[in-house]
Enzyme design. Structure first.
Site, PDB file in Angstrom:
ATOM      1  N   LYS A  13       0.653  -1.269   0.014  1.00  0.00           N
ATOM      2  CA  LYS A  13      -0.047   0.038  -0.005  1.00  0.00           C
ATOM      3  C   LYS A  13       0.779   1.240   0.004  1.00  0.00           C
ATOM      4  O   LYS A  13       0.606   2.046  -0.695  1.00  0.00           O
ATOM      5  CB  LYS A  13      -0.863   0.107   1.073  1.00  0.00           C
ATOM      6  N   ARG A  88      -9.781   1.103   8.995  1.00  0.00           N
ATOM      7  CA  ARG A  88      -9.275  -0.546   9.196  1.00  0.00           C
ATOM      8  C   ARG A  88     -10.179  -1.207  10.376  1.00  0.00           C
ATOM      9  O   ARG A  88      -9.811  -2.142  10.361  1.00  0.00           O
ATOM     10  CB  ARG A  88      -8.043  -0.043  10.150  1.00  0.00           C
ATOM     11  N   ARG A 123      11.658  -6.003   4.974  1.00  0.00           N
ATOM     12  CA  ARG A 123      11.526  -4.647   4.558  1.00  0.00           C
ATOM     13  C   ARG A 123      12.304  -3.787   5.205  1.00  0.00           C
ATOM     14  O   ARG A 123      12.476  -3.968   6.611  1.00  0.00           O
ATOM     15  CB  ARG A 123       9.864  -4.158   4.793  1.00  0.00           C
ATOM     16  N   ARG A 156      11.218  -1.434  10.738  1.00  0.00           N
ATOM     17  CA  ARG A 156       9.899  -0.978  11.937  1.00  0.00           C
ATOM     18  C   ARG A 156       9.788  -2.177  12.987  1.00  0.00           C
ATOM     19  O   ARG A 156       9.929  -3.280  12.542  1.00  0.00           O
ATOM     20  CB  ARG A 156       8.764  -0.942  11.170  1.00  0.00           C
ATOM     21  N   ARG A 167      -0.413  -8.714  13.541  1.00  0.00           N
ATOM     22  CA  ARG A 167      -0.971  -7.712  12.506  1.00  0.00           C
ATOM     23  C   ARG A 167      -1.953  -8.416  11.397  1.00  0.00           C
ATOM     24  O   ARG A 167      -2.776  -7.752  11.008  1.00  0.00           O
ATOM     25  CB  ARG A 167       0.082  -6.905  11.946  1.00  0.00           C
TER      26      ARG A 167
END
Ligand code: AMP
Length: 219
Positions: A13, A88, A123, A156, A167
């Site tokens: 996203k 969300r 990531r 992160r 998550r």
């Protein structure tokens, strides 16, 4: 043009928002980026959100809705915007609907869980800009350094494996029901809704996204 980008963490996203922002000349509203900025600044919102973000839980709806309500009133939103990571929950989606803000297109990026874990664990991000890299698939020119600014990249806290699994559970339980919520609105002609695959080359996904938005908004 007002767009909602819907999809699990790791669907791309953030990357796709940056592309759409430039391509369509609209601003990106990422509640995750706004919260991370609040945490960094040590504001009261940041202090409340920090622990929940680290464990992969969602920040309470009222905080998020207030944040977004204020943000969309800023002048740069007049030409259109793209929500990345909002709404969300069904409560957030309903609150957004109640504001009367008309959304043109909900774009759902679909991707299997196995691919997500692989992507998120690799990531690395440049905090100030939100630019992201992958240590194997799209590495920076120099290890752990942002290509444009020369600043350090970070992993992160919530991209560690245990938190990623949490998550994904949170996404399935609380966010995935939004797909049906918007499909129902689409059936009544209130919004356009389309789904594209988030797997494949970035350019191909971008082409599919633009085609889907063009087709959806031409109706
Ligand atoms: P993201 O960068 O969008 O993956 O968001 C990172 C974290 O920020 C999430 O795991 C949540 O803890 C929090 N967050 C971001 N957006 C929202 C939202 N719309 N509602 C609740 N929590 C959010």
């Amino acid at each position: 043009m007002r767009i909602i980008l819907l999809g699990p963490p790791g669907a791309g996203k953030g990357t796709q928002s940056q592309f759409l922002m430039q391509h369509l000349g609209i601003v990106q509203i990422s509640t995750g980026d706004m919260l991370r900025a609040a945490v960094k600044s040590g504001s009261s919102l940041g202090m409340r959100a920090d622990a929940m973000m680290q464990t992969g839980d969602l920040v309470p709806d009222d905080l998020i809705v207030d944040l977004v309500r204020q943000r969309v009133q800023e002048t740069d939103c007049v030409g259109g915007f793209l929500f990345d990571g909002f709404p969300r929950t069904l409560a957030q989606a309903q609150a957004l609907k109640d504001t009367g803000i008309k959304i043109d297109c909900v774009l759902h990026i679909a991707i299997p869980n196995s691919e997500i874990i692989n992507r998120l664990a690799g990531r690395r991000v440049h905090l100030a800009s939100g630019r992201s890299y992958h240590i194997v698939y799209s590495p920076p020119k120099q290890e752990n350094i942002d290509d444009l600014t020369g600043e350090a990249l970070i992993q992160r806290e919530d991209d560690r494996e245990a938190t990623i699994k949490k998550r994904l559970e949170v996404y399935q339980e609380q966010t995935a029901p939004l797909i049906d919520f918007y499909r129902q609105q689409a059936a009544q002609g209130e919004v356009a809704c389309c789904e594209i695959s988030g797997v494949g080359a970035v350019e191909e996904i971008q082409r599919n996204m633009i085609a889907a938005i063009d087709a959806a908004t031409a109706k």
